[in-house]
Design an enzyme around this catalytic site. Structure first.
Site, mmCIF file in Angstrom:
data_model
loop_
_atom_site.group_PDB
_atom_site.id
_atom_site.type_symbol
_atom_site.label_atom_id
_atom_site.label_comp_id
_atom_site.label_asym_id
_atom_site.label_seq_id
_atom_site.Cartn_x
_atom_site.Cartn_y
_atom_site.Cartn_z
ATOM 1 N N LEU A 53 0.812 -1.208 0.000
ATOM 2 C CA LEU A 53 0.000 0.000 0.000
ATOM 3 C C LEU A 53 0.851 1.265 0.000
ATOM 4 C CD1 LEU A 53 -2.549 -1.064 2.791
ATOM 5 C CD2 LEU A 53 -2.613 -1.612 0.347
ATOM 6 N N TYR A 107 2.417 11.031 -11.948
ATOM 7 C CA TYR A 107 1.951 10.110 -10.900
ATOM 8 C C TYR A 107 1.452 8.808 -11.515
ATOM 9 C CZ TYR A 107 -1.173 8.053 -7.411
ATOM 10 O OH TYR A 107 -1.813 7.188 -6.563
ATOM 11 N N LYS A 111 2.808 4.806 -11.049
ATOM 12 C CA LYS A 111 1.983 3.666 -10.625
ATOM 13 C C LYS A 111 1.983 2.574 -11.694
ATOM 14 C CE LYS A 111 -0.177 3.774 -7.198
ATOM 15 N NZ LYS A 111 0.210 3.392 -5.812
ATOM 16 N N ASN A 136 -11.053 7.148 -6.251
ATOM 17 C CA ASN A 136 -10.983 7.935 -5.020
ATOM 18 C C ASN A 136 -11.556 7.114 -3.867
ATOM 19 O OD1 ASN A 136 -10.280 10.890 -5.954
ATOM 20 N ND2 ASN A 136 -11.760 10.088 -7.424
ATOM 21 N N HIS A 286 -45.004 13.913 35.565
ATOM 22 C CA HIS A 286 -44.904 13.805 37.018
ATOM 23 C C HIS A 286 -45.982 12.875 37.549
ATOM 24 C CE1 HIS A 286 -41.996 16.901 36.643
ATOM 25 N NE2 HIS A 286 -42.874 17.885 36.390
ATOM 26 N N PRO A 287 -45.822 12.344 38.772
ATOM 27 C CA PRO A 287 -46.841 11.444 39.349
ATOM 28 C C PRO A 287 -48.234 12.065 39.313
ATOM 29 C CG PRO A 287 -44.863 11.415 40.694
ATOM 30 C CD PRO A 287 -44.663 12.496 39.671
ATOM 31 N N GLY A 288 -49.205 11.281 38.855
ATOM 32 C CA GLY A 288 -50.591 11.730 38.791
ATOM 33 C C GLY A 288 -50.941 12.510 37.550
ATOM 34 N N VAL A 289 -49.965 12.880 36.743
ATOM 35 C CA VAL A 289 -50.205 13.691 35.547
ATOM 36 C C VAL A 289 -50.710 12.813 34.399
ATOM 37 C CG1 VAL A 289 -49.050 14.997 33.721
ATOM 38 C CG2 VAL A 289 -48.612 15.543 36.121
#
Length: 375
Positions: A53, A107, A111, A136, A286-289
């Site tokens: 590589l 280049y 290669k 790419n 919340h509780p009871g809501v």
């Protein structure tokens, strides 16, 4: 199996190395820029497989292309040939070349020269040699402002830096790093020995996109934090691009805040929206809501109690049929609402109720499809 990776500290090398070290049947030997090429013969001892590589793909001094690509490959080929001559071992070489090898530039020529040397190595010693002309390649750990437009766009867009697009209609072909590595691994394991029609080995899938479209998609990832709309990032190119984009997040940008709607009943937070599969949110009570107390014509929802104890009540808007159920965070139970049924949710526990919610459509203030009805 003993594997040598040249260029192991490069973009592809880092990703390949991570894949390989996850396997207990592979011993990895690394060759980096800090090593001397004279070390290659020693490093090749007992090696079964070489991933070549290493190379130069960007430099001011164009002579370095020949040194870093063709000349280095010549040294590697000579070292492999020596090992084969002394031991008789059939060392396999896989080379990461470039589509530029078919182009008329310095280049590409360097290669191409490396390819010819490897083809000759294969001919002389009858060795398995695989040559990939990669387009790419993008993915995590690719260097920005170097030779990857994806890396540069991701890095800059995340940080609010400008990007430059010379021609938004120009087309590029991309390969995702995980696909490349998985292809390499299949070749190494003998599961795939196919080559392209031109004699070069192929990576699939490949993606073609214009530079303008690429930038648009990456911008959409950033905008998702404010709109909460996530793109279709589960498959294909969008999956690969999104994963890559996230990999460029600096640690101080790994979190972001959501809008919290709070009142005497508790709080409500939208987390994520999709273009065609609804949205995710959560609320507390919340509780009871009691929350809800409405019906929908078309909208449907899924509720999952995360913590606390809840009573769900339902009433059919035509027949008046009703029912109720109780569930809690102790059980993983989804409760679905049905169009045409009014529903509410009451916290019947002692602690705050926390409920996750999915709706099959994004909430539209102009057409909420939500009608108040007491149960």
């Amino acid at each position: 199996m003993k594997v040598l990776i040249t260029g192991s500290d490069g973009f592809i090398g880092k990703n390949l190395r991570l894949y390989l070290i996850e396997r207990k049947d592979i011993d990895v030997v690394c060759f980096t820029r800090s090593d001397e090429v004279s070390q290659l013969p020693e490093l090749l001892k007992d090696v079964d497989y070489v991933f070549h590589l290493a190379g130069i793909n960007r430099t001011v001094d164009q002579a370095e292309y020949m040194m870093g690509n063709t000349n280095l490959t010549k040294i590697l080929c000579d070292a492999v040939g020596t090992v084969v001559s002394l031991t008789g071992k059939k060392v396999t070489v896989l080379y990461a070349s470039s589509t530029q090898a078919a182009c008329d530039n310095v280049y590409g020529s360097s290669k191409l020269g490396a390819e010819k040397l490897l083809i000759e190595l294969r001919r002389i010693y009858d060795l398995p040699v695989y040559i990939f002309r990669l387009p790419n390649v993008f993915g995590k750990w690719c260097k920005q402002n170097y030779n990857s437009v994806v890396a540069t766009f991701c890095h800059n867009i995340i940080r609010g830096l400008p990007i430059h697009i010379a021609d938004p209609d120009s087309s590029i072909t991309l390969a995702y790093i995980d696909d490349v590595i998985e292809c390499f691994m299949r070749i190494m394991d003998g599961e795939d020995t196919r080559a392209g029609s031109n004699g070069f080995d192929i990576v699939a899938p490949l993606y073609t996109i214009t530079v303008g479209e690429l930038a648009q998609k990456i911008f959409s990832f950033k905008e998702g934090r404010s709109t909460l709309v996530v793109e279709r990032v589960g498959t294909g190119l969008m999956r690969a691009l999104y994963s890559t984009y996230i990999s460029y997040l600096p640690v101080d940008l790994c979190t972001y805040s959501l809008k919290r709607h709070a009142d005497a009943r508790g709080s409500f937070v939208e987390m994520l929206k999709t273009r065609d599969s609804g949205q995710f949110s959560y609320f507390t009570a919340h509780p009871g809501v009691t929350r809800g107390g409405h019906y929908h014509h078309s909208k449907t929802e899924k509720f999952l109690v995360i913590s606390g104890r809840a009573r769900f009540k339902f009433k059919h808007m035509q027949t008046g049929q009703s029912y109720e159920l109780i569930t809690s965070g102790d059980v993983a139970q989804v409760v679905e609402t049905i169009p045409g049924w009014a529903h509410d949710i009451t916290n019947v526990g002692r602690d705050d109720l926390i409920v996750m919610l999915w709706a099959n459509e994004i909430f539209d203030e102009d057409n909420p499809d939500t009608f108040t009805h007491s149960l």
